[in-house]
Design a protein around this motif. Structure first.
Motif, PDB file in Angstrom:
ATOM      1  N   LEU B  51      75.133  -0.296   9.067  1.00  0.00           N
ATOM      2  CA  LEU B  51      73.737  -0.625   9.345  1.00  0.00           C
ATOM      3  C   LEU B  51      73.425  -2.079   8.971  1.00  0.00           C
ATOM      4  O   LEU B  51      72.768  -2.799   9.712  1.00  0.00           O
ATOM      5  N   PHE B  52      73.959  -2.512   7.809  1.00  0.00           N
ATOM      6  CA  PHE B  52      73.654  -3.860   7.338  1.00  0.00           C
ATOM      7  C   PHE B  52      74.162  -4.911   8.330  1.00  0.00           C
ATOM      8  O   PHE B  52      73.494  -5.904   8.589  1.00  0.00           O
ATOM      9  N   ASN B  53      75.346  -4.652   8.919  1.00  0.00           N
ATOM     10  CA  ASN B  53      75.903  -5.614   9.862  1.00  0.00           C
ATOM     11  C   ASN B  53      75.097  -5.711  11.136  1.00  0.00           C
ATOM     12  O   ASN B  53      75.219  -6.677  11.890  1.00  0.00           O
ATOM     13  N   LEU B  54      74.259  -4.690  11.402  1.00  0.00           N
ATOM     14  CA  LEU B  54      73.483  -4.687  12.643  1.00  0.00           C
ATOM     15  C   LEU B  54      72.117  -5.360  12.489  1.00  0.00           C
ATOM     16  O   LEU B  54      71.390  -5.533  13.448  1.00  0.00           O
ATOM     17  N   ILE B  55      71.764  -5.714  11.233  1.00  0.00           N
ATOM     18  CA  ILE B  55      70.484  -6.381  11.018  1.00  0.00           C
ATOM     19  C   ILE B  55      70.623  -7.822  11.479  1.00  0.00           C
ATOM     20  O   ILE B  55      71.469  -8.560  10.976  1.00  0.00           O
ATOM     21  N   GLU B  56      69.830  -8.218  12.455  1.00  0.00           N
ATOM     22  CA  GLU B  56      69.989  -9.558  13.014  1.00  0.00           C
ATOM     23  C   GLU B  56      69.116 -10.582  12.301  1.00  0.00           C
ATOM     24  O   GLU B  56      69.489 -11.731  12.163  1.00  0.00           O
ATOM     25  N   ASP B  57      67.961 -10.125  11.839  1.00  0.00           N
ATOM     26  CA  ASP B  57      67.017 -11.035  11.216  1.00  0.00           C
ATOM     27  C   ASP B  57      67.382 -11.258   9.745  1.00  0.00           C
ATOM     28  O   ASP B  57      67.388 -10.321   8.954  1.00  0.00           O
ATOM     29  N   PRO B  58      67.734 -12.506   9.370  1.00  0.00           N
ATOM     30  CA  PRO B  58      68.116 -12.736   7.962  1.00  0.00           C
ATOM     31  C   PRO B  58      67.016 -12.344   6.977  1.00  0.00           C
ATOM     32  O   PRO B  58      67.297 -11.944   5.846  1.00  0.00           O
ATOM     33  N   GLU B  59      65.757 -12.413   7.431  1.00  0.00           N
ATOM     34  CA  GLU B  59      64.661 -12.065   6.542  1.00  0.00           C
ATOM     35  C   GLU B  59      64.689 -10.571   6.199  1.00  0.00           C
ATOM     36  O   GLU B  59      64.499 -10.186   5.044  1.00  0.00           O
ATOM     37  N   THR B  60      64.929  -9.738   7.236  1.00  0.00           N
ATOM     38  CA  THR B  60      65.034  -8.299   6.988  1.00  0.00           C
ATOM     39  C   THR B  60      66.238  -8.013   6.086  1.00  0.00           C
ATOM     40  O   THR B  60      66.157  -7.219   5.143  1.00  0.00           O
ATOM     41  N   ALA B  61      67.349  -8.686   6.359  1.00  0.00           N
ATOM     42  CA  ALA B  61      68.543  -8.495   5.532  1.00  0.00           C
ATOM     43  C   ALA B  61      68.226  -8.839   4.074  1.00  0.00           C
ATOM     44  O   ALA B  61      68.609  -8.120   3.142  1.00  0.00           O
ATOM     45  N   ALA B  62      67.479  -9.940   3.890  1.00  0.00           N
ATOM     46  CA  ALA B  62      67.108 -10.360   2.543  1.00  0.00           C
ATOM     47  C   ALA B  62      66.236  -9.304   1.874  1.00  0.00           C
ATOM     48  O   ALA B  62      66.420  -8.963   0.701  1.00  0.00           O
TER      49      ALA B  62
END
Lengths: 451, 451
Positions: B51-62
């Motif tokens: 799931l983490f690898n599919l997050i495109e927006d760095p802000e959401t990942a952060a």
């Protein structure tokens, strides 16, 4: 910090003892209201009464009251005249004032509300309608809201003129029906031309809660979204109030304390009773009596095995350690599950994983403790078979205890019983019983080798 | 709320199982970052990685990373390329970024810091110097501060141009040495003429904390003074950063969890280990082994009384209930004292009162339980003297247990040992021993009447 307070406390106590009230009044007037409020925790009711009467500034008095539990607050107010009571209550956030009024004798409460018959009182009567532990019960009605068709310039002007809204973080935006439709930060107001309409720059995706939402749920939500205040709406999305993060902190602390007390078979109601021993004993007794009968059942089982025991008296040496360790391991697993449920870390979808983990952990710890106690038993009574029986019983009892520690809270939660209160006596009794059955069962089977 | 999340979780799990990654990417992009972060709690590490690898927006990942524990955060980052790591870390509050870097393998951490070699990295390296649990370790350096000689108009302009300061609540005022000298609310800025100098309207009595203050102390202070952010200064009163209330909430929750785990003889380190059974068992074992030897001592005492026991086998029926109830009552008192120390409700100046209260409560509950068990014993074994011996032993054991429950945590606290971890095994063992001694002591005295 702590030292400063300790000094203040010592001074205040000395002055109270000496009856040096004029000096005391001065000391109180000079201190930060939060520090004065803090002092009250360390004073008994008599000292609290004396000190409270010496507070001249209604604002400081209000601060002290909002930091104390509401029962004590009501008790401190009861002794002063009704006009001063209302004066102090008017200085308090409505939610705290309401909680204190709730704790007053009914007659006094009504009189106070009568004197306050103005806008304030209306708001307070409004709040009295909500349950104490709901969003409605902890919200304040001093928020900053404007119609979506107004401009940023108008909003800034309103903000400059606002008096009652001490802590402004967000500007809430409503439509003509007073429904919540958007939110703005104060900084956003400053970064656009003054003629911009609020509806054109507001964030429409507002996080809000319903008046009847449980306060714990509200607290978890505020913690999760990292917001400073959450708007409270009624079933028709009409804006009713806001809950600020400082109240959320209080809810979270209360909640943790509540869980800790419940796990020990008491209740946080204790905190209201101060040093009233009989009331406290009554709170704790139901849980103890439950455990008492659990203990009697375990004792009955031991009695049934008295023949085995009489033949091999050495068995008695390991009764406390087998039942005790079962209780400890079960308690550990139960604690982890109860806290997991409370913080949202564990739910029914992950329960299977948790169960398997605790089973493995219980088995590993059981083997370590089983081998240890087996060697102790062998070394002490010089019978290798006794060592094997004790060790095996320990491994089984600890593994079973760990799984019980997961299953019992989950079972209670599934059927709507608070796992924090129900789990411990159940887990303990269940573990004592299985521990004794396993121990004496194994011993009776190998009786010939043990003699 | 909960239902919505459950649906999201089910959808995400289904899509992961099917390998429908493009759909999954869309679902994640559409959801609130806090909800995505919440999902991660219910996924195992493999699912989290996907799931983490599919997050495109760095802000959401952060956002996801700052909500997860830092160990997991570091593990999720390790698998992606270093440029993306730095991109995500730059989106995070510095304090969280620092904690994640701390949890990375040293080599990777250095490489990441090298790539980030700009202003950001300097700030992060600065923060890495402070202890993880100190004010310096949890502060953020994105605050809004200006010189005391500047005007309100300049401050408003600076605020309009500010980019990095997402959450502004207060404007901190410093002098020419960058020492903290005052504070202003944003609303105050708007209510005076633009030419007013900051030093003329600022509040000079600023509550601040030192960089090396323990984070729990900071949390208690913020909770006590009801402030939204507290400035952090170095030993020379130079402004270094601020701590906001949302971080304080995390500290308070962690602290409560820590205490609950410790009282059960484990540690909140468990939370980092997920489902690693051996590591978890190692954490819990020392406390269990201590209890194990406590149990052996109790067993030894029972063994010494084997003659009494052999003569009156009925005595065995009440061993579990006497030791069990002592443990329960002692546990209740100890819990209340440990929690009282943690919340500041109890300290050494009120300890005497608490001790006397618990003594009275223990005695009252002891009499109730003693009479009950005495009647049970009489009814069961038809010997009134057995009833008296069991009842008396119960009263004494419970009263002693209640006082032990106060004295043990207080003793440990006085000598700098954390009462939460030390009290339970000690109280339990001590109570088992005194319970057995009292019970068999009384029984041996009245042996003639019991036979």
């Amino acid at each position: 910090m702590e030292q400063k307070l300790q000094m203040l406390l010592d001074t205040v106590r000395k002055l109270i003892r000496r009856g040096a009230y004029p000096n005391l009044t001065k000391v109180v007037a000079k201190s930060h209201p939060a520090d004065v409020a803090h002092l009250f925790r360390y004073l008994d009711l008599k000292e609290q009464r004396i000190l409270f009467n010496l507070i001249e500034d209604p604002e400081t008095a209000a601060y002290v009251l909002s930091e104390l539990d509401h029962g004590t607050g009501a008790a401190l107010l009861e002794q002063i005249d009704k006009e001063t009571i209302t004066e102090v209550l008017q200085e308090m956030p409505y939610d705290d004032a309401v909680d204190i009024i709730r704790n007053m004798p009914e007659e006094l409460a009504e009189e106070v509300l009568q004197i306050m018959q103005d806008e304030d009182s209306e708001e307070i009567e409004e709040l009295l309608k909500y349950g104490e532990d709901t969003a409605g019960g902890i919200m304040v009605t001093e928020y900053f809201a404007m119609d979506e068709d107004q401009t940023c310039g108008q909003a800034i002007q309103a903000l400059q003129e606002a008096e009652d809204v001490e802590m402004v973080f967000y500007l809430y935006v409503t439509n003509e029906h007073n429904h919540l439709v958007g939110v703005l930060s104060l900084r956003q107001l400053l970064t656009v031309p003054a003629s911009t309409k609020l509806k054109n720059i507001m964030t429409r995706d507002v996080i809000s809660v319903r008046t009847d939402m449980d306060q714990e749920e509200v607290a978890h939500m505020v913690a999760k979204y990292n917001i400073l205040a959450v708007p409270v709406v009624d079933e028709g999305n009409k804006l009713m109030g806001i809950i600020t993060v400082d109240d959320v902190i209080d809810v979270l602390r209360e909640e943790a304390t509540e869980d800790i007390y419940k796990m020990a078979g008491s209740s946080d109601e204790e905190l209201l009773y101060g040093f009233k021993s009989f009331k406290i004993a009554r709170l704790r007794l139901p849980w103890l009596i439950t455990n008492l009968f659990g203990g009697v059942i375990t004792g009955y089982l031991m009695w049934r095995f008295k023949v085995t025991l009489k033949e091999v008296m050495a068995l008695i040496s390991f009764i406390p350690v087998i039942t005790g360790m079962g209780g400890n391991v079960g308690g550990q697993s139960a604690t982890i599950v109860v806290r997991g449920f409370a913080t949202g870390r564990i739910d029914f979808s992950t329960l299977r994983q948790v169960f398997l983990k605790e089973l493995r952990v219980g088995l590993i710890m059981g083997v370590v403790c089983g081998v240890t106690i087996g060697l102790v038993a062998y070394g002490w009574h010089h019978n290798p078979y006794l060592g094997i029986v004790v060790g095996l019983a320990m491994v089984t009892a600890m593994t079973v205890a760990a799984t019980m520690g997961v299953l019992a809270p989950a079972f209670f939660k599934r059927f709507g019983v608070d796992p924090a209160i129900a789990s411990t006596p159940f887990v303990q009794t269940a573990n004592d019983i299985t521990g004794i059955l396993i121990y004496f069962g194994t011993a009776t089977m190998f009786l010939n080798l043990l003699r």
